[in-house]
Design a protein around this motif. Structure first.
Motif, PDB file in Angstrom:
ATOM      1  N   LYS A  87     -19.277 -10.535  -4.280  1.00 54.23           N
ATOM      2  CA  LYS A  87     -18.209  -9.608  -3.906  1.00 54.23           C
ATOM      3  C   LYS A  87     -18.654  -8.188  -4.254  1.00 54.23           C
ATOM      4  N   SER A  88     -18.627  -7.314  -3.220  1.00 52.47           N
ATOM      5  CA  SER A  88     -19.087  -5.937  -3.439  1.00 52.47           C
ATOM      6  C   SER A  88     -17.900  -5.014  -3.657  1.00 52.47           C
ATOM      7  N   HIS A  89     -18.200  -3.776  -4.067  1.00 53.18           N
ATOM      8  CA  HIS A  89     -17.138  -2.818  -4.364  1.00 53.18           C
ATOM      9  C   HIS A  89     -16.396  -2.375  -3.105  1.00 53.18           C
ATOM     10  N   ILE A  90     -16.956  -2.686  -1.916  1.00 51.34           N
ATOM     11  CA  ILE A  90     -16.243  -2.359  -0.674  1.00 51.34           C
ATOM     12  C   ILE A  90     -15.568  -3.602  -0.099  1.00 51.34           C
ATOM     13  N   ASN A  91     -15.400  -4.583  -1.015  1.00 45.94           N
ATOM     14  CA  ASN A  91     -14.662  -5.823  -0.679  1.00 45.94           C
ATOM     15  C   ASN A  91     -15.354  -6.671   0.369  1.00 45.94           C
ATOM     16  N   MET A  92     -16.666  -6.575   0.435  1.00 47.83           N
ATOM     17  CA  MET A  92     -17.432  -7.477   1.298  1.00 47.83           C
ATOM     18  C   MET A  92     -17.746  -8.742   0.497  1.00 47.83           C
ATOM     19  N   ASN A  93     -17.567  -9.892   1.120  1.00 46.29           N
ATOM     20  CA  ASN A  93     -17.827 -11.152   0.426  1.00 46.29           C
ATOM     21  C   ASN A  93     -19.070 -11.855   0.963  1.00 46.29           C
ATOM     22  N   ASN A  94     -19.840 -11.131   1.757  1.00 46.34           N
ATOM     23  CA  ASN A  94     -21.030 -11.726   2.356  1.00 46.34           C
ATOM     24  C   ASN A  94     -22.238 -10.867   2.021  1.00 46.34           C
ATOM     25  N   PHE A  95     -23.180 -11.470   1.305  1.00 47.30           N
ATOM     26  CA  PHE A  95     -24.368 -10.743   0.865  1.00 47.30           C
ATOM     27  C   PHE A  95     -25.172 -10.217   2.058  1.00 47.30           C
ATOM     28  N   LYS A  96     -25.382 -11.043   3.081  1.00 52.28           N
ATOM     29  CA  LYS A  96     -26.199 -10.652   4.228  1.00 52.28           C
ATOM     30  C   LYS A  96     -25.566  -9.480   4.988  1.00 52.28           C
ATOM     31  N   GLU A  97     -24.225  -9.489   5.086  1.00 51.48           N
ATOM     32  CA  GLU A  97     -23.550  -8.399   5.797  1.00 51.48           C
ATOM     33  C   GLU A  97     -23.709  -7.082   5.040  1.00 51.48           C
ATOM     34  N   ASP A  98     -23.584  -7.156   3.703  1.00 51.97           N
ATOM     35  CA  ASP A  98     -23.803  -5.961   2.888  1.00 51.97           C
ATOM     36  C   ASP A  98     -25.237  -5.437   3.069  1.00 51.97           C
ATOM     37  N   LEU A  99     -26.174  -6.379   3.073  1.00 49.61           N
ATOM     38  CA  LEU A  99     -27.589  -6.015   3.211  1.00 49.61           C
ATOM     39  C   LEU A  99     -27.842  -5.341   4.557  1.00 49.61           C
ATOM     40  N   ASN A 100     -27.246  -5.848   5.613  1.00 49.47           N
ATOM     41  CA  ASN A 100     -27.425  -5.261   6.954  1.00 49.47           C
ATOM     42  C   ASN A 100     -26.830  -3.857   7.027  1.00 49.47           C
ATOM     43  N   LYS A 121     -35.399 -19.465  -0.246  1.00 49.35           N
ATOM     44  CA  LYS A 121     -34.631 -18.368   0.332  1.00 49.35           C
ATOM     45  C   LYS A 121     -33.593 -17.881  -0.693  1.00 49.35           C
ATOM     46  N   PHE A 122     -33.698 -16.602  -1.019  1.00 48.12           N
ATOM     47  CA  PHE A 122     -32.849 -16.033  -2.076  1.00 48.12           C
ATOM     48  C   PHE A 122     -31.361 -16.195  -1.766  1.00 48.12           C
ATOM     49  N   GLU A 123     -30.982 -16.067  -0.490  1.00 51.04           N
ATOM     50  CA  GLU A 123     -29.554 -16.133  -0.146  1.00 51.04           C
ATOM     51  C   GLU A 123     -28.973 -17.513  -0.446  1.00 51.04           C
ATOM     52  N   ASN A 124     -29.856 -18.543  -0.484  1.00 52.62           N
ATOM     53  CA  ASN A 124     -29.370 -19.896  -0.781  1.00 52.62           C
ATOM     54  C   ASN A 124     -29.052 -20.075  -2.258  1.00 52.62           C
ATOM     55  N   LEU A 125     -29.512 -19.147  -3.122  1.00 53.91           N
ATOM     56  CA  LEU A 125     -29.230 -19.239  -4.551  1.00 53.91           C
ATOM     57  C   LEU A 125     -27.880 -18.613  -4.907  1.00 53.91           C
ATOM     58  N   ILE A 126     -27.289 -17.868  -3.951  1.00 53.20           N
ATOM     59  CA  ILE A 126     -26.050 -17.137  -4.224  1.00 53.20           C
ATOM     60  C   ILE A 126     -24.853 -18.070  -4.120  1.00 53.20           C
ATOM     61  N   LYS A 143     -22.992 -14.304  -8.381  1.00 56.45           N
ATOM     62  CA  LYS A 143     -23.282 -15.477  -9.207  1.00 56.45           C
ATOM     63  C   LYS A 143     -24.458 -16.212  -8.573  1.00 56.45           C
ATOM     64  N   ILE A 144     -25.488 -16.450  -9.391  1.00 53.88           N
ATOM     65  CA  ILE A 144     -26.737 -17.043  -8.888  1.00 53.88           C
ATOM     66  C   ILE A 144     -27.010 -18.341  -9.635  1.00 53.88           C
ATOM     67  N   VAL A 147     -38.396 -12.007   0.312  1.00 50.08           N
ATOM     68  CA  VAL A 147     -38.533 -11.251  -0.940  1.00 50.08           C
ATOM     69  C   VAL A 147     -39.977 -10.767  -1.039  1.00 50.08           C
ATOM     70  N   LEU A 148     -40.152  -9.487  -1.124  1.00 51.43           N
ATOM     71  CA  LEU A 148     -41.504  -8.897  -1.133  1.00 51.43           C
ATOM     72  C   LEU A 148     -42.075  -8.805  -2.539  1.00 51.43           C
ATOM     73  N   LYS A 149     -41.214  -8.614  -3.516  1.00 50.52           N
ATOM     74  CA  LYS A 149     -41.716  -8.388  -4.873  1.00 50.52           C
ATOM     75  C   LYS A 149     -40.601  -8.682  -5.869  1.00 50.52           C
TER      76      LYS A 149
END
Length: 857
Positions: free
Chosen positions: A208-221, A199-204, A236-237, A177-179
């Motif tokens: 679920k994204s609007h393209i039905n992805m259930n993985n934050f890291k995959e969406d980010l990539n 690590k931010f991903e550990n707080l999740i 949910k955090i 996280v830069l800022k």
């Protein structure tokens, strides 16, 4: 007070310079050397950055070329003044901002320096420039780029990020996280240090994204790899107090290697109806994405401030706006597009519209607005998001054009690749079709193309193979005569590879048959010249509007009396010159174009750059597609000023002639009555001499006839040229009764008077001239007759005198019962004039003054 600062990332010290006035930056000095206009000046002047070219001069540098960027912010046209002058002596304060030896050190050591210059007015930042100094061959180049807008934009984005009322963070591909903004720490409870330890991903807890992805890291990539642009997600955090909190989040790539995540709490708004704070959130969300949010509820409109950046206008302080200001900047036909989308908009459904505007700065832009209609408590609410697509659409068009060009090259039978290596020529198969030969006709040791080149182009083609490491590319167009005796035009581009010793190892040539293109260009040039001649001769402009772009033929500059300017391309340059009352009607007709009524004709008046009023006769026709959307508008505009003026003059002339015809009957009657009166008077005074009576009547009738003749010869058909009329009538009169012993002297202004004034005035002058002829020079003694007619303002002054024997001292011209003086007095009265005897002449003379405006003759 102004402050100019110098900042750099090198070891050079950051410094500042204080200026009471901006023009203190330079000092007036004599010209060091007269410099001819730089040969690339016209090209460099069009660049969006300011380049300065200097050469060494004694212990200083002298300007060969300077651009207005940077310098003209301190003094208008300073860049022109600098040319031919020494840098250090002309700009002593600026040179001391860093180091007076800095330029010399950079030049001698062939170093490059990048720095940032900032200009403050008191404490307010008003300008930011990027400066690059480097050596190029024997010249010193100083480059200035105006970064003010980018700097302000960056500051605004930073402010929006920090002041947003909802959590925001920025993250890199590694998950660091830069800022974060203050709202993130306040609502979720973590500091930046905490986040990167945990690590931010550990707080999740769930995602679920609007393209039905259930993985934050995959969406980010996907976003970092630009597979998708943005994503809307439910997340949910685990907050710092161990509570779980659900958010909606909006994730987008804001620059290479940085993704921004914006959170808003679902629960905060789940049970709320319309709330202005929700609008404020959307404003925060979009401030960094070049999009604007608008909200229309009843008669009120709420706009986020980004709309002012998109429209390139000054922000408004009015918080209660009753109309969407975008409508004020729509191009022709675009309002109908938006209206159509809004008319078909249904509750809880979204619709979008892509349209064109002309911004406050005159730039043509592509905007996309997404509308959504909500209805609560019987009140309609339209939420709209407006995005500036100009850059994206232009890039898309360029990409399509590039793709089409590449496909054309691949598929074209008019393009040949030739390779020369190891004394052998290799061609792709299209060469045989171009030259009308068979593959076995020529060996590969022979340049087949050269055999068909016309003699006058052979030397140039040979020279195109004289390549060197410093000049490894040559292009030329040649003419060939094929085996079937067909003339063709060939464009060649030769490029060479070299070994370490600079010797050619290979030459690759792209050979294109440009015959059709060349002949088409020749025909097009001929057609263009003919069309240009027709347009100039007929003063006609062809205009076209398509895809938000307006184009006019060059005759428009002549009609508007302005200089051609490439910056005006694509803009409605005629609009600003149309008179307001005509512009309103013109715009109504343009906006009224539809598939069922797709053309109109109109006359409009314009005021040119030089202040001349002109009339344009225009015809416009619009094309629409099957959906009823406007495709283009083509118009013809012709300068018909002379024709309209001529028609108006004809109308005036017709009216004058009509009135004159009516007056002729009246004048004939009046003149006959006047002649009858003269005959009665003459008969009473000269009853014993009927011949004299007839001669006098003849003279007076001739004077009246001459007046009518002058009127009919006059361009105005209602005015008499008094100089011509008096000169001819006096010459005729004195020629009839004298044999030249009286000399005529005239001083007459070129006055034009109406017939109602000129007839009594002519008869009055006739009586005074007869008096001179009869009495001034007894025994035909030689003498002079003088006549002066002058106009001063609205007053006409007539003086008639001679140098004869004069009038007897006992004669009073105002009371004497003499026919001649009775006529003079009566006509003076008819002219509402003032009669006065001249006492400063040798003979006899009178002066008559009358006003041509108050005269009721």
């Amino acid at each position: 007070m102004y402050t100019l600062t110098f900042e750099n990332n090198n070891k050079i010290k950051n410094t500042s310079l204080k200026l009471n006035n901006l023009n203190e930056i330079f000092k007036k000095i004599p010209l060091a050397e007269k410099i001819e206009k730089y040969n690339l000046a016209d090209v460099l002047n069009e660049l969006k950055y300011g380049l300065n070219i200097l050469k060494p001069y004694k212990d200083d540098f002298i300007f060969l070329y300077s651009n207005k960027i940077f310098w003209d912010d301190f003094q208008l046209n300073l860049h022109e003044y600098l040319i031919g002058r020494e840098f250090g002596k002309t700009l002593p304060k600026f040179i001391n901002l860093t180091d007076k030896n800095l330029l010399k050190q950079l030049y001698e050591n062939n170093k490059k320096l990048e720095s940032t210059l900032k200009l403050y007015e008191n404490e307010k930042l008003i300008k930011v420039w990027k400066q690059i100094i480097l050596k190029e061959k024997d010249l010193l180049l100083i480059h200035f780029e105006d970064l003010t807008n980018q700097y302000y934009q960056k500051e605004r984005e930073e402010k929006v990020f920090n002041e947003a009322s909802f959590p925001k963070l920025q993250i890199n591909p590694e998950g660091t996280v830069l800022k974060i903004n203050p709202a993130f720490t306040e609502i979720i409870g973590y500091t930046l240090t905490d986040l990167n330890l945990i690590k931010f991903e550990n707080l999740i807890k769930s995602y679920k994204s609007h393209i039905n992805m259930n993985n934050f890291k995959e969406d980010l990539n996907l976003i970092f790899n630009k597979k998708i642009n943005t994503t809307h997600s439910k997340i949910k955090i685990n907050k710092n107090n161990s509570e779980d909190c659900s958010f909606d989040c909006y994730i987008r790539l804001i620059s290479n290697g940085i993704v921004q995540i914006d959170f808003y709490n679902i629960l905060d708004y789940a049970d709320k109806s319309y709330d202005w704070n929700l609008f404020e959130y959307f404003m925060d969300l979009n401030k960094s994405s070049k999009s604007a949010i608008s909200l229309e509820v009843g008669d009120y409109v709420k706009l986020s401030p980004e709309i002012y950046d998109i429209l390139e206008i000054e922000p408004s302080n009015n918080e209660e706006i009753t109309e969407n200001i975008v409508y004020q900047y729509l191009l022709l036909g675009e309002e109908a597009k938006l209206d159509k989308v809004l008319e078909n908009l249904k509750t809880n459904e979204a619709a979008e519209c892509v349209y064109n505007i002309e911004s406050g700065k005159g730039n043509i832009k592509f905007l996309r607005t997404i509308f959504k209609l909500k209805e609560e408590n019987n009140q309609k609410m339209i939420i709209a998001c407006t995005e500036d697509l100009t850059g994206a659409i232009k890039a898309q068009k360029d990409a399509i054009r590039l793709k089409n060009n590449f496909t054309f090259i691949q598929d074209s039978s008019n393009i040949v690749l030739m390779e020369y290596e190891n004394d052998k020529y290799t061609y792709t198969s299209q060469i045989y079709k171009i030259l009308d030969i068979e593959p076995d006709d020529y060996p590969n040791t022979l340049n087949s193309l050269y055999e068909f080149i016309v003699p006058e182009d052979q030397a140039n083609y040979k020279n195109s193979f004289n390549l060197s490491p410093n000049n490894n590319l040559i292009e030329l167009t040649i003419k060939i005569r094929t085996k079937l005796n067909i003339i063709k035009y060939i464009h060649c581009q030769n490029k060479a590879d070299f070994d370490d010793n600079g010797k050619i190892t290979r030459i690759v040539s792209i050979i294109m048959d440009v015959t059709d293109d060349t002949l088409s260009k020749k025909s097009a040039i001929e057609l263009e010249n003919n069309l240009k001649f027709i347009q100039e001769f007929s003063k006609t402009v062809i205009g076209k509007y398509q895809d938000g772009f307006l184009s006019f033929t060059d005759e428009v500059y002549n009609i508007l009396e302005i200089e051609p300017d490439p910056k005006l391309n694509g803009k409605d340059i005629v609009k600003k010159y149309v008179l307001p009352e005509d512009n309103k009607i013109f715009r109504e007709k343009l906006n009224g174009l539809s598939p069922s009524s797709n053309s109109f004709e109109i006359y409009t008046n314009i005021k040119t750059e030089k202040g001349n009023i002109k009339t344009l006769h225009s015809y416009f026709k619009a094309d629409f597609n099957e959906r009823g959307d406007l495709v283009n508008i083509v118009g013809l505009m012709q300068d018909v000023t002379k024709e309209v003026k001529r028609e108006e003059e004809f109308k005036e002339l017709f009216e004058e002639r009509k009135i004159l015809l009516q007056e002729v009957h009246h004048r004939v009657k009046s003149n006959l009555q006047l002649i009858l009166s003269f005959l009665n008077l003459e008969s009473r005074f000269n009853s014993s001499n009927p011949t004299y009576v007839l001669n006098q009547a003849r003279n007076r009738i001739k004077t009246m006839a001459l007046t009518h003749e002058e009127v009919y010869n006059s361009p105005s058909v209602s005015k008499v040229n008094m100089k011509s009329f008096i000169t001819q009538s006096m010459n005729d009169l004195f020629g009839l009764y004298t044999d030249g012993f009286i000399s005529l002297n005239f001083d007459i202004d070129p006055i034009e008077l109406s017939m109602d004034i000129s007839i009594p005035l002519g008869l009055l002058i006739n009586e005074l001239a007869l008096n001179t002829i009869k009495y001034a020079f007894p025994n035909k003694k030689e003498g002079n007759f003088y006549l002066s007619l002058k106009q001063i303002g609205d007053e006409v002054i007539l003086k008639v005198w001679d140098n004869g024997v004069g009038l007897a001292s006992d004669i009073d011209i105002y009371t004497i019962d003499s026919l001649g003086f009775i006529i003079v007095r009566n006509f003076t009265k008819q002219l509402e004039g003032e009669l006065k005897q001249l006492n400063n002449v040798l003979g006899f003379g009178v002066e008559i003054k009358f006003n041509i405006l108050t005269n009721k003759c």
